[in-house]
Design a protein around this motif. Structure first.
Motif, mmCIF file in Angstrom:
data_model
loop_
_atom_site.group_PDB
_atom_site.id
_atom_site.type_symbol
_atom_site.label_atom_id
_atom_site.label_comp_id
_atom_site.label_asym_id
_atom_site.label_seq_id
_atom_site.Cartn_x
_atom_site.Cartn_y
_atom_site.Cartn_z
ATOM 1 N N GLY A 39 0.832 -1.117 -0.221
ATOM 2 C CA GLY A 39 -0.014 0.057 0.000
ATOM 3 C C GLY A 39 0.901 1.164 -0.013
ATOM 4 N N LYS A 40 1.798 1.428 0.901
ATOM 5 C CA LYS A 40 3.023 2.404 0.759
ATOM 6 C C LYS A 40 3.599 2.511 -0.565
ATOM 7 N N ALA A 41 3.885 1.605 -1.073
ATOM 8 C CA ALA A 41 4.537 1.784 -2.528
ATOM 9 C C ALA A 41 3.481 2.135 -3.622
ATOM 10 N N GLU A 42 2.216 2.004 -3.478
ATOM 11 C CA GLU A 42 1.018 2.247 -4.455
ATOM 12 C C GLU A 42 1.091 3.551 -4.378
ATOM 13 N N GLU A 43 1.075 4.134 -2.952
ATOM 14 C CA GLU A 43 0.841 5.628 -2.902
ATOM 15 C C GLU A 43 1.741 6.475 -3.539
ATOM 16 N N LYS A 44 2.859 5.894 -3.592
ATOM 17 C CA LYS A 44 3.935 6.597 -4.679
ATOM 18 C C LYS A 44 3.957 6.360 -6.044
ATOM 19 N N GLN A 45 3.173 5.233 -6.379
ATOM 20 C CA GLN A 45 3.240 4.862 -7.549
ATOM 21 C C GLN A 45 4.472 3.956 -8.005
ATOM 22 N N ILE A 46 5.056 3.220 -6.933
ATOM 23 C CA ILE A 46 6.223 2.570 -7.228
ATOM 24 C C ILE A 46 5.984 1.097 -7.274
ATOM 25 N N ASP A 47 6.723 0.448 -8.292
ATOM 26 C CA ASP A 47 6.556 -0.995 -8.652
ATOM 27 C C ASP A 47 7.531 -1.855 -7.528
ATOM 28 N N LEU A 48 6.725 -2.689 -6.899
ATOM 29 C CA LEU A 48 7.411 -3.639 -6.355
ATOM 30 C C LEU A 48 7.833 -5.084 -6.973
ATOM 31 N N HIS A 49 8.799 -5.248 -6.991
ATOM 32 C CA HIS A 49 9.230 -6.698 -7.632
ATOM 33 C C HIS A 49 10.016 -7.531 -6.720
ATOM 34 N N ILE A 50 9.678 -8.907 -6.791
ATOM 35 C CA ILE A 50 10.340 -10.005 -6.188
ATOM 36 C C ILE A 50 11.060 -10.969 -6.977
ATOM 37 N N ARG A 51 12.213 -11.296 -6.692
ATOM 38 C CA ARG A 51 12.870 -12.235 -7.453
ATOM 39 C C ARG A 51 13.331 -13.354 -6.474
ATOM 40 N N HIS A 52 12.812 -14.547 -6.438
ATOM 41 C CA HIS A 52 13.432 -15.458 -5.617
ATOM 42 C C HIS A 52 13.146 -16.919 -6.293
ATOM 43 N N ALA A 53 13.915 -17.995 -6.123
ATOM 44 C CA ALA A 53 13.679 -19.030 -6.564
ATOM 45 C C ALA A 53 12.889 -19.982 -5.550
ATOM 46 N N ASP A 54 13.610 -21.333 -5.612
ATOM 47 C CA ASP A 54 12.803 -21.992 -4.420
ATOM 48 C C ASP A 54 13.075 -21.496 -2.925
ATOM 49 N N PRO A 55 12.346 -21.944 -2.112
ATOM 50 C CA PRO A 55 12.677 -21.623 -0.664
ATOM 51 C C PRO A 55 13.901 -21.708 -0.133
ATOM 52 N N VAL A 56 14.419 -20.682 0.423
ATOM 53 C CA VAL A 56 15.857 -20.572 1.010
ATOM 54 C C VAL A 56 15.896 -20.608 2.393
ATOM 55 N N HIS A 57 16.602 -21.335 3.315
ATOM 56 C CA HIS A 57 16.722 -21.069 4.637
ATOM 57 C C HIS A 57 18.043 -20.488 5.119
ATOM 58 N N ALA A 58 17.762 -19.507 5.872
ATOM 59 C CA ALA A 58 19.031 -18.877 6.409
ATOM 60 C C ALA A 58 19.188 -19.160 8.052
ATOM 61 N N LEU A 59 20.245 -19.273 8.518
ATOM 62 C CA LEU A 59 20.498 -19.455 9.878
ATOM 63 C C LEU A 59 20.565 -18.085 10.636
ATOM 64 N N GLY A 60 19.432 -17.850 11.421
ATOM 65 C CA GLY A 60 19.411 -16.615 12.273
ATOM 66 C C GLY A 60 17.925 -16.440 13.080
ATOM 67 N N ASP A 61 17.705 -15.385 13.570
ATOM 68 C CA ASP A 61 16.459 -15.037 14.301
ATOM 69 C C ASP A 61 15.361 -14.479 13.327
ATOM 70 N N ALA A 62 14.164 -15.384 13.089
ATOM 71 C CA ALA A 62 13.210 -14.971 12.175
ATOM 72 C C ALA A 62 12.650 -13.577 12.794
ATOM 73 N N TYR A 63 12.471 -13.102 13.823
ATOM 74 C CA TYR A 63 11.879 -11.516 14.018
ATOM 75 C C TYR A 63 13.113 -10.550 13.540
ATOM 76 N N ARG A 64 14.144 -10.988 13.848
ATOM 77 C CA ARG A 64 15.449 -9.936 13.671
ATOM 78 C C ARG A 64 15.714 -10.014 12.120
ATOM 79 N N ILE A 65 15.513 -10.816 11.538
ATOM 80 C CA ILE A 65 15.719 -10.983 10.166
ATOM 81 C C ILE A 65 14.575 -10.287 9.243
#
Length: 564
Positions: A429-455
């Motif tokens: 919604g915030k991006a649409e207010e400024k007419q900015i296009d959000l693009h996501i690029r990712h393949a298969d799920p990737v798991h990192a080692l860390g804290d979910a809340y902090r990431i």
């Protein structure tokens, strides 16, 4: 072994000397006998020549007298070689000869021959005298006595050497070993002479004391060298003549210089920093401690140092040298600046919403128009500024918590793709207010080692920051890559970009590339500072690439989780 070898060599030399002496004596005996035979022959020859009738007369009894007086055998020949007289029949082996004078020697015999001529040169005949070379008696006894005396002398000398000379030689060898610092050498403390035993005992005591002192000195030197090389400050020692004697490892690493050529070189030529040279010059002149805070260049950067030049005085209070200490205070200077900036920025950031809240509240209190729309507008502004103030305080508290030493994260396997999808829905919604296009690029799920809340906090701050600094109609890209042993998260935008000089400062608290734009967007100026600390807590890396007017790319590397 050495003793037996010496005695054997001495016996061989003694035997050789005796053999040589025997040869000389025998040679002298033969030579003397030759002269005797020749003299006797000359006497007989003179007698025969004087009495020429002896050569034609058969009565030669006078020759028998000559022959009887000597042990040699006499033979008288006629001109044709016929034997006219011989003192003994055993001389028949003599043969006529033609030479005028000659001698012959066979085995232990010696013969001498001459022609007999008158005064006018008339040949009367020939004469020969032959005899056995006399043997010298008692030589064997003499040689035996000499040999025995030599053996006794050798053993006596060996005993004398062992008793007197050897202790002295051993003590000399011991002293020479001590002179070359071979303090582990020891000498026997037994012997027949008390003086040598006492000397050896004293030398051993000296060697033990020197060895102990050397080890203690070496230990102290090693400790001091280790301390000097690993101390956190750069050190330079200059002697009283101005020559550099020591440069420690820390100085070389800090200033990235190879200083081996500096040793025994004058400090004014060796040290490249003129400000440091001036401090040392002043210490030499005043013999007082000098301390200055200098900003010195190190390759492409300039760092702050607290440079202390300390005079070293001996017991007579005379200058023995100067110790120069370089203490790097760059981080302290940065910390001081950060604190100053922090106080100024916090004051400035808090001042704006507090001023707005105070101003609009006072207006509402003073205004008696009872205009509901105006009141609602003012209350809305007060609410927004209160939320902004609340967000600022929350970020400050969160950053303070993250920076504490006891801060810990909950390690777990985190699906970054899922987190990214959720955040995109929140910020869409915030991006649409400024007419900015959000693009996501990712393949298969990737798991990192860390804290979910902090990431999640890291991802929100980076994407929110990209939207804030991207003009209307721009694009923001978020991508996830599997790096094999790591996970890479990347956020790019087509925003205003960051100048190269500003890149090192963007992670400072309250630092804004475009202060007006970020404040209008509701940012607190703490987002990237929080991101940096959280990435470091995850033992990851963050890189920034930016081109002014084209956009910025943030790349974060997380550890990859083996558990999916």
């Amino acid at each position: 072994m050495r003793k037996s070898l010496r005695i054997s060599l001495a016996v061989i030399v003694l035997t050789g000397c005796l053999l040589m002496m025997n040869e000389l004596i025998q040679t002298a005996n033969v030579r003397q006998y030759k002269h005797v035979v020749k003299d006797r022959l000359e006497a007989v020859k003179a007698f025969v020549v004087e009495n020429e009738t002896l050569m034609i007369s058969e009565e030669r009894s006078n020759l028998n007298q000559f022959a009887a007086e000597t042990d040699e055998k006499l033979v008288l020949y006629g001109p044709k070689g016929d034997i006219l007289y011989q003192s003994s029949p055993t001389t028949k082996d003599f043969q006529p000869f033609a030479a005028s004078e000659q001698y012959q020697q066979a085995d232990h015999q010696f013969g001498y021959a001459q022609s007999l001529k008158t005064a006018d040169g008339h040949l009367l005949g020939y004469i020969k005298l032959k005899g056995d070379i006399p043997k010298l008696k008692g030589l064997f006894t003499l040689y035996f006595i000499i040999f025995l005396a030599g053996i006794l002398f050798i053993f006596g000398y060996e005993r004398f050497t062992r008793r007197f000379t050897k202790p002295l030689r051993d003590a000399t060898d011991m002293a020479e070993s001590l002179a070359v610092r071979a303090y582990e050498t020891r000498i026997s403390e037994t012997g027949e002479l008390k003086a040598s035993v006492d000397l050896n005992r004293s030398l051993n005591t000296l060697a033990r004391n020197l060895e102990k002192m050397t080890k203690s000195y070496q230990l102290q030197q090693d400790r001091l060298r280790t301390l000097i090389e690993n101390i956190g400050s750069g050190l330079i020692f200059i002697d009283q003549s101005g020559q550099i004697n020591l440069v420690n490892k820390t100085y070389q690493e800090t200033f990235r210089q190879t200083t081996q050529d500096w040793i025994n070189d004058d400090y004014q030529h060796a040290i490249p920093q003129q400000e440091v040279v001036e401090v040392i010059d002043e210490t030499f002149l005043t013999e007082q401690r000098m301390s200055r805070q200098l900003r010195l260049p190190i390759h492409i950067e300039r760092r702050h140092f607290d440079v202390s030049s300390v005079p070293i005085l001996n017991n007579q209070q005379k200058l023995h040298g100067i110790l120069v200490v370089f203490h790097d205070i760059t981080e302290l200077k940065k910390l001081e600046k950060v604190r100053r900036d922090f106080v100024a920025n916090v004051s400035h950031e808090l001042k704006t919403p507090v001023t707005s809240i105070t101003g609009f509240a006072e207006t509402l209190l003073d205004d008696g128009s009872n205009d509901d729309e105006l009141t609602k507008s003012f209350l809305t502004i007060i609410l927004n500024e209160s939320k902004r103030l609340q967000t600022l305080i929350h970020d400050l508290l969160d950053l303070s918590k993250i920076e504490q030493d006891q801060f810990q994260i909950s390690w777990d396997s985190v699906d970054i793709k899922t987190i990214l999808d959720e955040i995109m829905l929140i910020l869409k919604g915030k991006a649409e207010e400024k007419q900015i296009d959000l693009h996501i690029r990712h393949a298969d799920p990737v798991h990192a080692l860390g804290d979910a809340y902090r990431i999640r906090q890291i991802v929100i701050n980076l994407i929110n920051n990209a939207i804030a600094y991207t003009p209307e109609g721009g694009h923001v890209y978020a991508a996830i890559y599997d790096g094999g042993d790591h996970v890479q998260f990347q956020v790019s935008d087509t925003g205003i970009g960051i100048d190269e000089k500003q890149v090192p400062r963007i992670f400072e608290r309250f630092y804004r590339v475009d202060k007006a734009r970020s404040r209008d967007s509701g940012g607190t100026g703490l987002g990237l500072a929080i991101v940096k600390h959280l990435v470091e807590a995850h033992e990851g890396k963050i890189n920034v690439g930016s081109v002014p007017g084209e956009g910025t790319t943030f790349t974060i590397v997380f550890k990859k989780s083996e558990i999916t």
